[in-house]
Write an enzyme that holds these catalytic residues in place. Structure first.
Site, PDB file in Angstrom:
ATOM      1  N   ARG A  58       0.622  -1.183  -0.131  1.00 42.19           N
ATOM      2  CA  ARG A  58       0.064  -0.121   0.042  1.00 42.19           C
ATOM      3  C   ARG A  58       0.921   1.343   0.068  1.00 42.19           C
ATOM      4  NH1 ARG A  58      -4.966   0.239   3.349  1.00 42.19           N
ATOM      5  NH2 ARG A  58      -5.993  -1.591   2.628  1.00 42.19           N
ATOM      6  N   THR A  59       1.611   1.461   0.972  1.00 43.19           N
ATOM      7  CA  THR A  59       2.583   2.726   0.932  1.00 43.19           C
ATOM      8  C   THR A  59       3.476   2.824  -0.313  1.00 43.19           C
ATOM      9  OG1 THR A  59       2.660   2.346   3.405  1.00 43.19           O
ATOM     10  CG2 THR A  59       4.079   3.898   2.683  1.00 43.19           C
ATOM     11  N   LYS A  86      22.698 -11.131   4.132  1.00 40.27           N
ATOM     12  CA  LYS A  86      23.673 -11.730   3.485  1.00 40.27           C
ATOM     13  C   LYS A  86      25.127 -11.035   3.339  1.00 40.27           C
ATOM     14  CE  LYS A  86      20.546 -15.028   0.772  1.00 40.27           C
ATOM     15  NZ  LYS A  86      19.676 -14.881  -0.140  1.00 40.27           N
ATOM     16  N   ARG A 108      11.691   2.559   3.658  1.00 37.87           N
ATOM     17  CA  ARG A 108      10.749   1.843   4.468  1.00 37.87           C
ATOM     18  C   ARG A 108      11.640   0.649   5.173  1.00 37.87           C
ATOM     19  NH1 ARG A 108       5.376  -0.620   5.828  1.00 37.87           N
ATOM     20  NH2 ARG A 108       4.848   1.564   5.488  1.00 37.87           N
ATOM     21  N   HIS A 136       6.186   7.249  11.131  1.00 38.54           N
ATOM     22  CA  HIS A 136       5.643   7.224   9.686  1.00 38.54           C
ATOM     23  C   HIS A 136       4.760   8.488   9.433  1.00 38.54           C
ATOM     24  CE1 HIS A 136       4.083   5.457   6.238  1.00 38.54           C
ATOM     25  NE2 HIS A 136       3.141   4.538   6.597  1.00 38.54           N
TER      26      HIS A 136
END
Ligand SMILES: [Zn+2]
Lengths: 309, 426
Positions: A58-59, A86, A108, A136
């Site tokens: 969504r974001t 990794k 994010r 946020h």
């Protein structure tokens, strides 16, 4: 007064004027989005990268549409927690993205503080699209925009934020911005989700009734059902919805004209029942989604304008 | 080889006096007002001379993690901080849980010849918390105490056995006090700041629960429990009560826990990330009071080097720990400046008490017949603690680049000058 910082990482340092700058600009962009030609040019020739180290369709989509409507080339980069394990560090990954002449990086990340860390160590503009449990900011701005749009002003408001406050970046960004605007914020949730929350200086409610009474806006937080692995959250979904969920029966404590917001996606029947969530008298959840694009356009546009001086 | 340190203001745990110190080979041959002819003369006018500091809690990362630090760079950091005796913890790779490794560590330090290295052995084999090491064998090899530092010993039964067994050999056990079932993967103190930052916290009760358990096991066994890096107000209350009741307990605190609060973390600076974490104002106040009123036995650094790349990362991924050896003197001098302790008490906390606890009969005091382990301290010198001064391979200290006050200007180990502060004449 426009916003002149390089990045948007937090709402905690936004002034009242800066918040209104974003909201007013979002209003213009929303009008554009509702016109036939949903296109502006302020990011024409620019590249934005959505660097998502944690899943959020969504974001990410919202930022992608926002960038494209402003004429930018919007690129998505996603990297799961396991792939960064990794070896490549976060900063190496970001520097690689920036080396490809990226103007704005939308980050994010699952670690609190990660967006700030990235912003401090790169020249590109950085937008925090959610860092761990911390903040946020674009979500808080779109919540405010939705409230402003519906009510016409943000004066003399009381907002209740209900649910898993500790784990909520939406809550933190909203609390900071709302307090700056003089909005009273009340918090309610199970005690294990309120650990340390006195720190924000909000009123902590003891019951759903106390949270709902004399409240203009209710922000129901999403309960992270998927995050039961590393910690004790609550004993059962059934009990949660009984004591901390929003149901039609509990709405009798709320004002008739109360607004209900939710950052989505909803766990129906857990934090909010369908009979409330889908009631057009209260709910503004789809407005929020629509407004998210306009607010994010306002953010991207502002950061690029800063660059051009 | 003879040396005279003249015009010295000698600070011992029980007195301060002006005199000259005559050193013959490794030993202090005399404390005198005379000026006998010697091969070398050091003028310590205006400076303090203290017994070489003893740091009972360091991590030298050797063997196995030498990219962070090793016994050589650790030794250099130590003497640059006025420390002449170090007790490295056992969480090396391989772990120091047997006599062979203990002997190797001592031999490597001897070869460098800057400090005395007295290893702390692990409590349990592989530090897995299950089977107690061959304590007798390790003591014969040179180990002086036992700790799984970094990891708490979770089993009460194992801890009981360790206390009983170490007591038999006249040694003691150091526990890193943490009830990990109360951790939830915390990265800092749980409270106001962790709530604001959205970082999972570790409540102080996690430490206090383990401290109380270990005090009760010391009561049960009569063994000596030494509580490492105490960071909370209630831990200190519990220790005080236990000591008043006659339980065999000693404890240590670190400069970072008496200097900083959790507020330092507001910017997610990984150089303030340590375990136990920085706590609140009331905890810091309690630690400082406990130092002033004699409850704290020793100040240690918990020198914990981590490679720069390991700290240049998201906060929740960074390892715990900071450098400490070269900031021990300036931070401890702050306690004197604040009027909390005297210079004599500083010497007691950084040298004399440790020597007593470790039964080191020739250290901890400046007197005729003692080993010539000395540090000449300029308490007022201001300087920037920069990368040139820093002797560690790592630079994970929040004080790098900061102006500090007070330093070791000359460190003498067994009669030999092993450190000179750059461009300072002492
Ligand atoms: Zn420890």
């Amino acid at each position: 007064m426009s916003y002149t910082k390089k990045d948007l990482i937090t709402t905690s340092n936004l002034t009242k004027d800066e918040i209104y700058h974003f909201l007013n600009l979002a209003k213009e962009f929303k009008a554009l989005n509702n016109s036939d030609v949903k296109k502006a040019k302020s990011l024409y020739g620019k590249t934005t990268v959505n660097a998502f180290f944690e899943n959020s369709t969504r974001t990410r989509t919202s930022f992608e549409i926002a960038a494209k409507r402003l004429g930018a080339d919007a690129i998505n980069f996603s990297s799961s927690q396991s792939s960064t394990k990794k070896g490549e560090t976060l900063i190496d990954t970001i520097n690689n993205i920036v080396a490809m002449k990226t103007d704005i990086v939308v980050v994010r990340h699952y670690s609190s503080g990660a967006a700030k860390f990235v912003a401090a160590n790169t020249d590109a503009h950085v937008v925090n699209a959610g860092d761990g449990l911390n903040e946020h900011p674009s979500q808080a701005l779109l919540d405010l925009f939705t409230i402003l749009e519906h009510r016409g002003n943000l004066e003399n408001l009381t907002v209740a934020i209900i649910g898993d406050i500790f784990h909520s970046r939406v809550a933190r960004s909203n609390i900071y911005a709302m307090q700056t605007l003089g909005i009273k914020v009340k918090l309610f949730g199970p005690p294990m989700m309120l650990t340390g929350m006195e720190a924000f200086g909000c009123r902590i409610c003891k019951s759903m009734q106390e949270a709902l009474e004399d409240t203009d806006v209710i922000i129901m937080l999403r309960i992270q059902l998927e995050r039961q692995d590393d910690e004790v959250t609550f004993p059962s979904v059934r009990e949660y919805s009984n004591f901390f969920g929003l149901t039609r029966a509990k709405m009798k404590f709320a004002k008739d004209d109360v607004m209900i917001l939710h950052p989505g996606p909803i766990n129906r029947g857990v934090e909010i029942n369908s009979d409330v969530a889908d009631d057009p008298r209260y709910t503004h959840i789809l407005n929020q989604v629509e407004n998210g694009v306009a607010v994010r356009m306002a953010i991207l546009h502002t950061l690029i304008s800063n660059k051009q001086g | 080889m003879t040396t005279l340190i003249k015009n010295a203001t000698i600070v011992n745990f029980n007195e301060t006096k002006k005199a000259n110190i005559l050193i013959e080979s490794e030993m202090i041959a005399d404390i005198t007002t005379d000026e006998p002819k010697t091969d070398t003369i050091i003028d310590a006018n205006g400076k303090l001379v203290m017994p070489g500091l003893i740091d009972m809690h360091v991590h030298f990362r050797d063997p196995g993690l030498e990219y962070k630090d090793d016994i050589n760079s650790g030794s250099e950091s130590a003497v640059a901080g006025g420390v002449t005796t170090c007790l490295p913890m056992a969480n090396t790779n391989p772990i120091n849980d047997n006599a062979v490794i203990t002997r190797d560590m001592i031999a490597k330090a001897k070869a460098r010849g800057l400090i005395d290295l007295l290893p702390i052995g692990a409590i349990t084999k592989s530090m897995d918390g299950n089977k107690v090491v061959e304590m007798g064998d390790m003591i014969n090899a040179g180990a002086v105490a036992f700790s799984d530092d970094g990891l708490p010993v979770a089993s009460s039964d194992v801890m009981r056995y360790a206390l009983e067994y170490s007591k038999h050999f006249g040694s003691f056990v150091i526990n890193h006090s943490q009830d990990c079932s109360l951790c939830h993967g915390g990265h800092m103190n749980e409270g106001r700041v962790s709530a604001i930052l959205g970082i999972k916290g570790m409540p102080r009760e996690q430490e206090e629960i383990m401290v109380s358990r270990d005090l009760l096991l010391a009561k049960l066994t009569g063994g000596h429990i030494h509580i490492a890096h105490v960071s909370s107000e209630w831990s200190l209350k519990l220790i005080k009560q236990a000591r008043d009741e006659g339980i065999n307990v000693t404890c240590e605190v670190t400069p970072h826990h008496f200097t900083y609060t959790e507020d330092e973390l507001m910017n997610y600076d990984t150089n303030f990330k340590m375990s136990p974490p920085l706590r609140t104002k009331s905890d810091v106040t309690a630690v400082r009071e406990a130092i002033a009123n004699g409850l704290v036995d020793v100040i240690v650094t918990d020198h914990a080097p981590h490679h720069d790349d390991e700290k240049f990362i998201e906060f929740d991924k960074a390892p715990f720990g900071i450098l400490g050896l070269q900031t021990l003197i300036p931070l401890t001098l702050n306690l004197v400046r604040d009027g909390l302790i005297s210079y004599e008490k500083m010497v007691e906390l950084t040298s004399t008490n440790a020597a007593k606890m470790l039964n080191l009969k020739d250290k901890g005091v400046i007197a005729k017949g003692m080993l010539a382990d000395l540090v000449i301290v300029d308490p007022d010198m201001e300087y920037v603690y920069d990368k040139n001064l820093n002797k560690s391979k790592s630079s994970n200290s929040p004080l790098i680049g900061k102006t500090l006050k007070g330093a070791a200007v000359k460190t003498i180990k067994s009669g030999k000058v092993v450190f000179d502060f750059p461009n300072v004449v002492a």
